[in-house]
Design a protein around this motif. Structure first.
Motif, PDB file in Angstrom:
ATOM      1  N   ARG A  31      36.407  49.939  47.705  1.00 30.10           N
ATOM      2  CA  ARG A  31      37.771  49.568  48.081  1.00 30.10           C
ATOM      3  C   ARG A  31      37.996  48.115  47.693  1.00 30.10           C
ATOM      4  NH1 ARG A  31      35.616  49.780  53.577  1.00 30.10           N
ATOM      5  NH2 ARG A  31      35.484  47.682  54.471  1.00 30.10           N
ATOM      6  N   VAL A  33      40.254  44.703  48.716  1.00 28.66           N
ATOM      7  CA  VAL A  33      41.096  44.104  49.752  1.00 28.66           C
ATOM      8  C   VAL A  33      41.456  42.679  49.340  1.00 28.66           C
ATOM      9  CG1 VAL A  33      40.070  45.511  51.579  1.00 28.66           C
ATOM     10  CG2 VAL A  33      39.104  43.269  51.062  1.00 28.66           C
ATOM     11  N   GLU A  34      42.590  42.203  49.840  1.00 24.36           N
ATOM     12  CA  GLU A  34      43.009  40.825  49.587  1.00 24.36           C
ATOM     13  C   GLU A  34      42.525  39.934  50.715  1.00 24.36           C
ATOM     14  OE1 GLU A  34      47.141  40.360  48.868  1.00 24.36           O
ATOM     15  OE2 GLU A  34      47.224  41.860  47.270  1.00 24.36           O
ATOM     16  N   GLU A  35      41.923  38.808  50.337  1.00 25.92           N
ATOM     17  CA  GLU A  35      41.480  37.802  51.294  1.00 25.92           C
ATOM     18  C   GLU A  35      41.934  36.443  50.793  1.00 25.92           C
ATOM     19  OE1 GLU A  35      37.310  38.009  52.008  1.00 25.92           O
ATOM     20  OE2 GLU A  35      37.335  40.100  52.687  1.00 25.92           O
ATOM     21  N   GLN A  39      40.890  38.682  45.509  1.00 22.23           N
ATOM     22  CA  GLN A  39      40.647  40.097  45.729  1.00 22.23           C
ATOM     23  C   GLN A  39      39.146  40.286  45.884  1.00 22.23           C
ATOM     24  OE1 GLN A  39      43.061  42.737  42.852  1.00 22.23           O
ATOM     25  NE2 GLN A  39      42.803  40.819  41.725  1.00 22.23           N
ATOM     26  N   TRP A  42      34.694  45.881  47.537  1.00 23.95           N
ATOM     27  CA  TRP A  42      33.611  46.320  48.400  1.00 23.95           C
ATOM     28  C   TRP A  42      33.078  47.652  47.890  1.00 23.95           C
ATOM     29  CZ3 TRP A  42      32.211  43.999  53.289  1.00 23.95           C
ATOM     30  CH2 TRP A  42      32.956  42.854  53.595  1.00 23.95           C
TER      31      TRP A  42
END
Length: 289
Positions: A31, A33-35, A39, A42
């Protein structure tokens, strides 16, 4: 239960769509995800983390030509895919293994005679007379600066060096290409052999250890300056290799009767590798900035 692990962190502007399509085709669960301004990709199966890192290093824009086969081993690159992705590493190891067998792991002195740093002749069963290195080089025998790396004295010596070269060499080939791996190998070979010669004087020595420490130092400091998936090593690898170097330097193996260790080659290779890692990593960091 397996815990997801972060594998890649890239800027928000980087398009990961084609790469994630490749991961889906290979059935690597993941997957994105934005942090903050990044990006993070994982991977849900820890057994495929290193595979994913190497895939991104090799195919950051996906695999439009279908070079990576979906029928690979579920735990990583299949052998044929690894050989295809790392041809210089594979060919170099093939030459090393063939010469190891041809020299009968140190027993075929007739062939070893051509591969040592210094030419030699047997005086009796226990004594060897070495020719000055300058004389050999003046004859044009420049290959002697490199060829001691193909000499291995025992099956375990050959097997361990081959496994470590495959591990480290592939990383350099993925990140900087086969030509760079070949150039680094030759430079570390010549440099470490000459340091060993200066360290002990005339002696019969050989093995890939000096090159391995060079590749280790290169990857270590390159990664420190310009982090990248290919040069990210499992925890403890660098520390373990450095601790092993220090133990060898104590001379304990000589005292225990296990034979001499080419400490000069180890130290020389490591120093050269750290220098090339600083140079390469520094240039990569400048390009990024």
């Amino acid at each position: 239960m397996n815990q997801p692990q972060p594998v890649l962190r890239v800027p928000l502007g980087r398009d990961l769509l084609a790469f994630t399509r490749l991961l889906r085709r290979l059935q690597i669960r993941h997957r994105v995800v934005e942090e903050g301004d990044s990006q993070v990709l994982w991977v849900l199966d820890p057994a495929r983390v290193e595979e994913t890192r190497m895939l991104y290093e090799r195919y950051p824009d996906g695999d439009p030509r279908g070079e990576v086969q979906a029928t690979r081993s579920p735990r990583g690159f299949g052998l044929l895919a690894q050989l295809k992705a790392s041809p210089v590493s594979a060919v170099f190891l093939a030459v090393t293994l063939l010469l190891g067998l041809a020299t009968e792991l140190g027993d075929n002195l007739a062939l070893i005679h051509y591969l040592t740093l210094q030419e030699f002749r047997l005086i009796d069963a226990e004594h060897i007379a070495f020719l000055d290195l300058d004389i050999s080089l003046s004859r044009g025998e420049w290959w002697r600066l490199v060829t001691p790396i193909f000499l291995h004295f025992g099956l375990l010596h050959l097997a361990m060096n081959a496994l470590w070269y495959w591990e480290l060499g592939r990383r350099v080939e993925f990140r900087q290409g086969g030509v760079m791996l070949l150039l680094l190998t030759l430079a570390f070979a010549a440099g470490s052999n000459l340091v060993q010669y200066a360290w002990t004087g005339p002696a019969l020595f050989g093995g890939l250890s000096g090159v391995l420490y060079g590749l280790l130092g290169h990857c270590w400091l390159f990664q420190w300056l310009a982090p990248n998936p290919a040069y990210r090593m499992p925890r403890g690898v660098v520390a373990m290799m450095l601790i092993w170097l220090v133990i060898c330097l104590t001379g304990v193996f000589d005292l225990l009767g296990f034979g001499s260790i080419a400490n000069g080659a180890h130290v020389g290779g490591l120093v050269l590798g750290c220098l090339t890692g600083l140079l390469g990593g520094g240039l990569a960091r400048l390009r990024r900035s």
